[in-house]
Design a protein around this motif. Structure first.
Motif, PDB file in Angstrom:
ATOM      1  N   SER A 199       0.807  -1.216   0.000  1.00 31.00           N
ATOM      2  CA  SER A 199       0.000   0.000   0.000  1.00 31.00           C
ATOM      3  C   SER A 199       0.837   1.262   0.000  1.00 31.00           C
ATOM      4  O   SER A 199       0.670   2.136  -0.858  1.00 31.00           O
TER       5      SER A 199
ATOM      6  N   MET B 115       0.116   0.372  -4.286  1.00 28.70           N
ATOM      7  CA  MET B 115      -0.975  -0.444  -4.815  1.00 28.70           C
ATOM      8  C   MET B 115      -2.292  -0.062  -4.142  1.00 28.70           C
ATOM      9  O   MET B 115      -2.320   0.366  -2.995  1.00 28.70           O
ATOM     10  N   GLU B 116      -3.388  -0.235  -4.865  1.00 29.07           N
ATOM     11  CA  GLU B 116      -4.736  -0.011  -4.336  1.00 29.07           C
ATOM     12  C   GLU B 116      -5.138  -1.207  -3.473  1.00 29.07           C
ATOM     13  O   GLU B 116      -4.648  -2.322  -3.677  1.00 29.07           O
TER      14      GLU B 116
ATOM     15  N   GLU C 129      -6.199  -4.290  -5.401  1.00 26.80           N
ATOM     16  CA  GLU C 129      -5.071  -5.036  -5.968  1.00 26.80           C
ATOM     17  C   GLU C 129      -4.400  -5.893  -4.896  1.00 26.80           C
ATOM     18  O   GLU C 129      -4.067  -7.058  -5.129  1.00 26.80           O
ATOM     19  N   ILE C 130      -4.198  -5.293  -3.732  1.00 30.47           N
ATOM     20  CA  ILE C 130      -3.559  -6.010  -2.624  1.00 30.47           C
ATOM     21  C   ILE C 130      -4.424  -7.188  -2.211  1.00 30.47           C
ATOM     22  O   ILE C 130      -3.923  -8.285  -1.944  1.00 30.47           O
TER      23      ILE C 130
ATOM     24  N   GLU D 238      -6.382  -8.967  -4.021  1.00 25.37           N
ATOM     25  CA  GLU D 238      -6.212 -10.066  -4.973  1.00 25.37           C
ATOM     26  C   GLU D 238      -4.913 -10.817  -4.713  1.00 25.37           C
ATOM     27  O   GLU D 238      -4.889 -12.043  -4.711  1.00 25.37           O
ATOM     28  N   VAL D 239      -3.835 -10.086  -4.488  1.00 25.65           N
ATOM     29  CA  VAL D 239      -2.529 -10.707  -4.245  1.00 25.65           C
ATOM     30  C   VAL D 239      -2.559 -11.540  -2.967  1.00 25.65           C
ATOM     31  O   VAL D 239      -2.035 -12.657  -2.929  1.00 25.65           O
TER      32      VAL D 239
END
Length: 82
Positions: free
Chosen positions: A45, A50-51, A54-55, A57-58
């Motif tokens: 973050s 990263m949004e 997105e985080i 999902e990872v």
């Protein structure tokens, strides 16, 4: 950590560079004290930009869970660095 030449070129003076390096070392030490999930969420973050989606999902969690991990991680970092 950046090289001294890079540091001087970016920050300007040896004393300011040394101070910045000390702060970076404190930040890295503080990150090392966090649980892995909090550390990863804060790094993605705040360092990687990263949004939360997105985080999420990872990390295979919800964006809401990421918000909580980041909030707890940042709170713990503030306590550690004070």
């Amino acid at each position: 950590l950046p090289s001294l030449v890079e540091c001087y070129a970016t920050i300007g003076t040896p004393s300011r560079c040394a101070s910045a390096r000390e702060e970076l070392e404190r930040f890295e030490a503080g990150l090392a004290t966090l649980p892995e999930a909090q550390r990863d969420a804060v790094m993605m973050s705040r360092v990687m930009g990263m949004e939360y989606a997105e985080i999420a999902e990872v990390m295979d969690v919800t964006p809401s869970a990421v918000r909580g991990l980041v909030a707890r991680g940042l709170s713990a970092l503030v306590e550690t660095l004070d």
